[in-house]
Design an enzyme around this catalytic site. Structure first.
Site, PDB file in Angstrom:
ATOM      1  N   GLU A  78      15.129  -4.982  -8.005  1.00 14.35           N
ATOM      2  CA  GLU A  78      14.590  -6.317  -8.298  1.00 14.35           C
ATOM      3  C   GLU A  78      14.712  -6.700  -9.771  1.00 14.35           C
ATOM      4  O   GLU A  78      14.884  -7.872 -10.098  1.00 14.35           O
ATOM      5  CB  GLU A  78      13.113  -6.412  -7.873  1.00 14.35           C
ATOM      6  CG  GLU A  78      12.888  -6.410  -6.370  1.00 14.35           C
ATOM      7  CD  GLU A  78      12.695  -5.016  -5.792  1.00 14.35           C
ATOM      8  OE1 GLU A  78      13.030  -4.017  -6.473  1.00 14.35           O
ATOM      9  OE2 GLU A  78      12.214  -4.916  -4.646  1.00 14.35           O
ATOM     10  N   GLU A 111      11.070  -1.026   0.498  1.00 10.54           N
ATOM     11  CA  GLU A 111       9.608  -1.135   0.658  1.00 10.54           C
ATOM     12  C   GLU A 111       9.214  -1.071   2.132  1.00 10.54           C
ATOM     13  O   GLU A 111       8.204  -0.460   2.492  1.00 10.54           O
ATOM     14  CB  GLU A 111       9.129  -2.446   0.031  1.00 10.54           C
ATOM     15  CG  GLU A 111       9.340  -2.474  -1.474  1.00 10.54           C
ATOM     16  CD  GLU A 111       9.026  -3.833  -2.065  1.00 10.54           C
ATOM     17  OE1 GLU A 111       9.866  -4.743  -1.955  1.00 10.54           O
ATOM     18  OE2 GLU A 111       7.936  -3.993  -2.623  1.00 10.54           O
ATOM     19  N   ALA A 143      14.463  -8.499   0.125  1.00 10.34           N
ATOM     20  CA  ALA A 143      13.948  -9.831   0.423  1.00 10.34           C
ATOM     21  C   ALA A 143      15.104 -10.810   0.258  1.00 10.34           C
ATOM     22  O   ALA A 143      16.052 -10.554  -0.503  1.00 10.34           O
ATOM     23  CB  ALA A 143      12.811 -10.164  -0.535  1.00 10.34           C
ATOM     24  N   GLY A 181      13.056  -5.084  -0.907  1.00 12.68           N
ATOM     25  CA  GLY A 181      12.122  -5.185   0.220  1.00 12.68           C
ATOM     26  C   GLY A 181      12.512  -4.272   1.377  1.00 12.68           C
ATOM     27  O   GLY A 181      11.647  -3.845   2.155  1.00 12.68           O
TER      28      GLY A 181
END
Ligand code: COA
Length: 259
Positions: free
Chosen positions: A133, A113, A65, A110
């Site tokens: 993260e 993911e 992200a 992300g």
């Protein structure tokens, strides 16, 4: 449409590329929206039989992200960002065609993911995976804790999420995160061959396999088997089924139309 996601067709195969290579394809709201819009277009197009998701540039599938975009987020905004990512990734996971993740480099946070929301992954030998993260004082927010545990087992998911460790492609293969590791320069050609092979099969049959494998994964075996029987029956009402079986008995190659 935003240029942060590119989409090209190769016959019945759609190639979707995350396209922020200068930011290692970091996932911001614009890119997530563009990915969602691309998936909607592809899902409505019955001529798409398989898709490949990969990253533009040499270094990354997606490095997570977008940290810059998240810097000033309030708790409420962060929750909304997480929910938005989860919605888009669920759309990917439920697309009515298989999506192969071609992991061409970093798949972190992300990005990992997103990879996990694909049907399965082929990875370059240069690919790297992880949920780092915790290094930033946060946690996976796009479904990572759940899909990672389902893919590699809860103990391994715990170790990856708690440690923030980054693993190479071979280790990701050993963990069951990726199906196959190929030399970097051969990745796209290898995935292309596989995607075209899948796209040449009975498209409705492949779609039902996908649907039942997904829907059956989190329900009791008896319920999952009932889903399978129902889907098996549905396929017997298709032209592709008549064509596939007739072609076998007539010793010729089947010519599927997706009907
Ligand atoms: N969000 C925003 N920007 C990112 C990013 C992310 N997740 N990952 C990389 N970038 C940007 C960098 O800030 C840099 O931008 P700049 O050129 O404007 O400074 C550019 O992408 C290139 O990254 P850089 O760090 O210089 O490349 P590198 O090869 O030295 O390192 C990584 C690669 C993947 C190890 C490193 O970029 C990294 O650790 N990224 C963050 C991974 C992460 O924590 N992801 C989880 C986020 S929740």
């Amino acid at each position: 449409m935003s240029s942060t996601v590119l989409c090209e067709r190769d016959g019945a195969v759609a190639w979707v590329r995350l396209n922020r290579p200068d930011k290692l394809n970091a996932l911001n709201a614009e890119l997530l929206r563009a990915l969602g819009a691309t998936l909607d277009v592809l899902a409505a197009d019955r001529t798409v039989a398989c898709a490949v998701l990969t990253g533009a540039g040499e270094k990354a599938f997606a490095a997570g992200a977008d940290i810059q975009a998240m810097l000033a987020m309030s708790p409420e905004q962060a929750r909304a960002f997480s929910e938005m990512g989860q919605r888009v990734f669920s759309r990917l996971e439920r697309a009515p065609f298989p999506v192969i993740g071609a992991i061409n480099g970093f798949a972190l946070g992300g990005g990992c993911e997103l990879a996990l929301a694909c049907d399965f992954l082929y990875a370059s030998d240069k690919a790297k995976f992880g949920q780092p993260e915790v290094n930033l004082g946060v946690m996976p927010g796009f479904g990572g804790t759940q899909r990672l545990a389902r893919r590699v087992g809860i103990a391994r998911a715990r170790e990856l999420c708690y440690s923030g460790d980054i693993v190479g492609a071979e280790e990701a293969y050993r963990l069951g995160l990726v199906n196959r590791v190929v030399p970097h320069e051969e990745l796209l050609a290898t995935v292309k061959e596989l995607a075209l092979k899948i796209a040449s099969k009975g498209q409705l049959a492949v779609a039902q396999c996908k649907r039942v494998l997904f829907s059956g994964a989190d329900v009791p075996l008896e319920t999952a088997n009932a889903l399978e029987s129902q889907a098996f029956g549905v396929l017997f009402g298709t032209k592709d089924r008549s064509e596939g079986m007739s072609a076998f008995l007539e010793k010729r190659k089947a010519s599927f139309t997706g009907e």
